[in-house]
Design a protein around this motif. Sequence first.
Motif, mmCIF file in Angstrom:
data_model
loop_
_atom_site.group_PDB
_atom_site.id
_atom_site.type_symbol
_atom_site.label_atom_id
_atom_site.label_comp_id
_atom_site.label_asym_id
_atom_site.label_seq_id
_atom_site.Cartn_x
_atom_site.Cartn_y
_atom_site.Cartn_z
ATOM 1 N N LYS A 196 -5.134 -4.406 -5.176
ATOM 2 C CA LYS A 196 -5.111 -3.180 -4.460
ATOM 3 C C LYS A 196 -4.222 -2.632 -3.669
ATOM 4 C CE LYS A 196 -10.130 -2.892 -5.490
ATOM 5 N NZ LYS A 196 -11.786 -2.982 -4.772
ATOM 6 N N ASN A 197 -3.824 -1.761 -3.601
ATOM 7 C CA ASN A 197 -2.845 -1.138 -2.532
ATOM 8 C C ASN A 197 -3.518 -0.550 -1.467
ATOM 9 O OD1 ASN A 197 -0.321 -1.926 -3.695
ATOM 10 N ND2 ASN A 197 0.058 -0.222 -4.755
ATOM 11 N N HIS A 253 -15.016 -10.337 2.649
ATOM 12 C CA HIS A 253 -14.920 -10.383 4.059
ATOM 13 C C HIS A 253 -14.918 -8.776 4.563
ATOM 14 C CE1 HIS A 253 -13.493 -10.097 8.092
ATOM 15 N NE2 HIS A 253 -13.458 -11.555 8.218
ATOM 16 N N PRO A 254 -15.829 -8.416 5.395
ATOM 17 C CA PRO A 254 -16.087 -6.978 5.721
ATOM 18 C C PRO A 254 -14.938 -6.206 5.949
ATOM 19 C CG PRO A 254 -17.017 -8.509 7.556
ATOM 20 C CD PRO A 254 -16.557 -9.255 6.421
ATOM 21 N N ALA A 255 -13.780 -6.624 6.625
ATOM 22 C CA ALA A 255 -12.652 -5.978 6.902
ATOM 23 C C ALA A 255 -12.042 -5.653 5.571
ATOM 24 C CB ALA A 255 -11.709 -7.157 7.704
ATOM 25 N N ARG A 256 -12.429 -6.076 4.579
ATOM 26 C CA ARG A 256 -11.538 -5.619 3.336
ATOM 27 C C ARG A 256 -12.444 -4.390 2.485
ATOM 28 N NH1 ARG A 256 -8.908 -10.935 0.207
ATOM 29 N NH2 ARG A 256 -8.301 -9.121 -1.047
ATOM 30 N N ASP A 257 -13.180 -4.025 3.267
ATOM 31 C CA ASP A 257 -14.028 -2.963 2.312
ATOM 32 C C ASP A 257 -13.438 -1.497 3.190
ATOM 33 O OD1 ASP A 257 -17.306 -3.159 3.960
ATOM 34 O OD2 ASP A 257 -15.348 -2.040 4.500
ATOM 35 N N SER A 258 -13.841 -0.534 2.333
ATOM 36 C CA SER A 258 -13.113 0.620 2.462
ATOM 37 C C SER A 258 -13.477 1.359 3.753
ATOM 38 C CB SER A 258 -13.451 1.895 1.389
ATOM 39 O OG SER A 258 -14.544 1.892 1.342
ATOM 40 N N HIS A 259 -14.431 0.821 4.445
ATOM 41 C CA HIS A 259 -15.025 1.205 5.638
ATOM 42 C C HIS A 259 -13.849 0.788 6.757
ATOM 43 C CE1 HIS A 259 -18.719 2.454 4.070
ATOM 44 N NE2 HIS A 259 -19.110 1.157 3.626
ATOM 45 N N ASP A 260 -13.520 -0.204 6.595
ATOM 46 C CA ASP A 260 -12.407 -0.734 7.712
ATOM 47 C C ASP A 260 -10.796 -0.367 7.146
ATOM 48 O OD1 ASP A 260 -14.084 -3.273 9.173
ATOM 49 O OD2 ASP A 260 -14.531 -1.311 8.805
ATOM 50 N N THR A 261 -10.560 -0.376 5.903
ATOM 51 C CA THR A 261 -9.030 -0.190 5.354
ATOM 52 C C THR A 261 -9.265 0.837 4.540
ATOM 53 O OG1 THR A 261 -9.407 -2.626 5.100
ATOM 54 C CG2 THR A 261 -7.888 -1.431 3.787
ATOM 55 N N PHE A 262 -7.898 1.441 4.598
ATOM 56 C CA PHE A 262 -7.383 2.686 3.757
ATOM 57 C C PHE A 262 -6.755 2.131 2.459
ATOM 58 C CE2 PHE A 262 -8.203 6.289 6.748
ATOM 59 C CZ PHE A 262 -7.830 5.625 7.922
ATOM 60 N N PHE A 263 -7.239 2.280 1.452
ATOM 61 C CA PHE A 263 -7.021 1.848 -0.078
ATOM 62 C C PHE A 263 -6.323 3.161 -0.484
ATOM 63 C CE2 PHE A 263 -8.361 -2.346 -0.393
ATOM 64 C CZ PHE A 263 -9.372 -2.541 0.563
ATOM 65 N N LEU A 264 -5.059 2.798 -1.345
ATOM 66 C CA LEU A 264 -4.558 3.844 -2.058
ATOM 67 C C LEU A 264 -4.972 4.285 -3.284
ATOM 68 C CD1 LEU A 264 -2.481 3.388 0.171
ATOM 69 C CD2 LEU A 264 -0.556 3.652 -1.419
ATOM 70 N N LYS A 265 -4.933 5.937 -3.386
ATOM 71 C CA LYS A 265 -5.430 5.991 -4.809
ATOM 72 C C LYS A 265 -4.262 6.108 -5.734
ATOM 73 C CE LYS A 265 -9.087 9.652 -4.495
ATOM 74 N NZ LYS A 265 -9.053 9.929 -2.882
ATOM 75 N N ALA A 266 -2.972 6.344 -5.326
ATOM 76 C CA ALA A 266 -1.800 6.320 -6.144
ATOM 77 C C ALA A 266 -0.539 5.975 -5.495
ATOM 78 C CB ALA A 266 -1.584 7.488 -6.890
ATOM 79 N N PRO A 267 0.148 5.054 -5.531
ATOM 80 C CA PRO A 267 -0.231 3.689 -6.779
ATOM 81 C C PRO A 267 -1.299 2.959 -6.195
ATOM 82 C CG PRO A 267 1.791 3.050 -5.478
ATOM 83 C CD PRO A 267 1.240 4.405 -4.900
ATOM 84 N N SER A 268 -2.306 2.948 -6.876
ATOM 85 C CA SER A 268 -3.537 2.002 -6.748
ATOM 86 C C SER A 268 -3.322 0.670 -6.623
ATOM 87 C CB SER A 268 -4.918 2.524 -7.346
ATOM 88 O OG SER A 268 -4.429 2.048 -8.781
ATOM 89 N N THR A 269 -2.340 0.066 -7.468
ATOM 90 C CA THR A 269 -2.184 -1.215 -7.599
ATOM 91 C C THR A 269 -0.618 -1.624 -7.484
ATOM 92 O OG1 THR A 269 -1.903 -0.996 -9.920
ATOM 93 C CG2 THR A 269 -4.284 -1.567 -9.212
ATOM 94 N N THR A 270 -0.565 -3.163 -6.874
ATOM 95 C CA THR A 270 0.700 -3.257 -6.897
ATOM 96 C C THR A 270 1.322 -3.721 -8.073
ATOM 97 O OG1 THR A 270 1.986 -5.066 -5.768
ATOM 98 C CG2 THR A 270 0.190 -5.743 -6.640
ATOM 99 N N ARG A 271 2.708 -3.819 -8.297
ATOM 100 C CA ARG A 271 3.063 -4.203 -9.470
ATOM 101 C C ARG A 271 3.608 -5.574 -9.624
ATOM 102 N NH1 ARG A 271 6.413 0.846 -9.448
ATOM 103 N NH2 ARG A 271 7.712 -0.224 -7.869
#
Length: 292
Positions: free
Chosen positions: A130-131, A77-95
């Motif tokens: 992905k966080n 879904h387009p809302a899930r790419d980094s143009h619309d969403t702030f993804f985290l570098k660290a911690p980049s993934t959930t535990r």
Amino acid sequence: TDLTRENLQNWKELEFKEYNFNAKGAPLEAGHLHALLKVRKQFKDIFVQMGFEEMPTNNFVESSFWNFDALFQPQQHPARDSHDTFFLKAPSTTRTLPEDYVERVKRVHESGGYGSRGYNYDWKREEANKNLLRTHTTAVSSRMLYALAQKPFEPKKYFSIDRVFRNEAVDRTHLAEFHQVEGLICDRGLTLGHLIGVLNDFFSRLGMTKLRFKPAYNPYTEPSMEIFGYHESLGKWVEIGNSGMFRPEMLLPMGLPEDVQVIAWGLSLERPTMILYGIDNIRDLFGHKVDL
Ligand SMILES: COC[C@@H]1[C@H](c2ccc(C#Cc3ccccc3)cc2)[C@@H]2CN(C(=O)Nc3ccc(OC4CC4)cc3)C[C@@H](O)[C@@H](O)CN12
């Protein structure tokens, strides 16, 4: 003069100016409550009066799983790419995620089930891990509904009012973040009529007594409706929010009973504040030069 007994008595001989009871007092240097916080309290009071419990929203960082996958929002879904969403570098993934539930979510995305066709794509766990900064408080609603499904069912009314983050171009009326207001009711036998009724009740408490609904689309609700309200003092119809019934593809993998539905709606805090306080540039809501 030193404080002797006779000195303390001589005020009786002094000439005093007539007391002017009409004189204004010295202006008190007092603070102001910020308009956003006043409107947030207004909404909170309305929800509490309607019997809603507040959801815990004190995590701006969320996993893509709870923010998107649990809501049956497909990974492409387009809302899930980094143009619309702030993804985290660290911690980049959930535990940690509830593994059995993740399996059911994977399956409903890939091949459906519960009466759904699904999306027929290869769902990836790495994508769900992905966080990000939550893009809506509906991520909190999905956590709360999952938790509710782990106990014997009881009807619930929840609300949330907190910051959400969108990686979007900012302009006069949009910042990269805003406060989302969300309400949901979880019960057996709920219909669209119940949603329309609760929206009329909720917005009438804001003075919006005439509502109109327009069919809309959200990945996680079917049917969905945009909400419009006639604003008396503006003398025109304004868009006041969005709403819908959470899909079975979201509710059933959580483990909620099949005869349970969830109706929900959302709006922002900034837009009503700007309208209620006559502010036409959202930047006037923030920064030093606020004297609301
Ligand atoms: C990306 O930004 C979206 C935001 C924000 C919004 C929209 C939808 C949701 C939602 C949802 C939802 C849907 C289904 C299930 C659960 C949640 C939440 C916030 C406002 C929602 N809007 C909005 O707040 N408008 C509004 C609300 C109240 C109001 O009160 C009157 C003064 C007394 C006046 C106006 C509508 C528009 O402002 C829109 O252009 C901007 N929207």
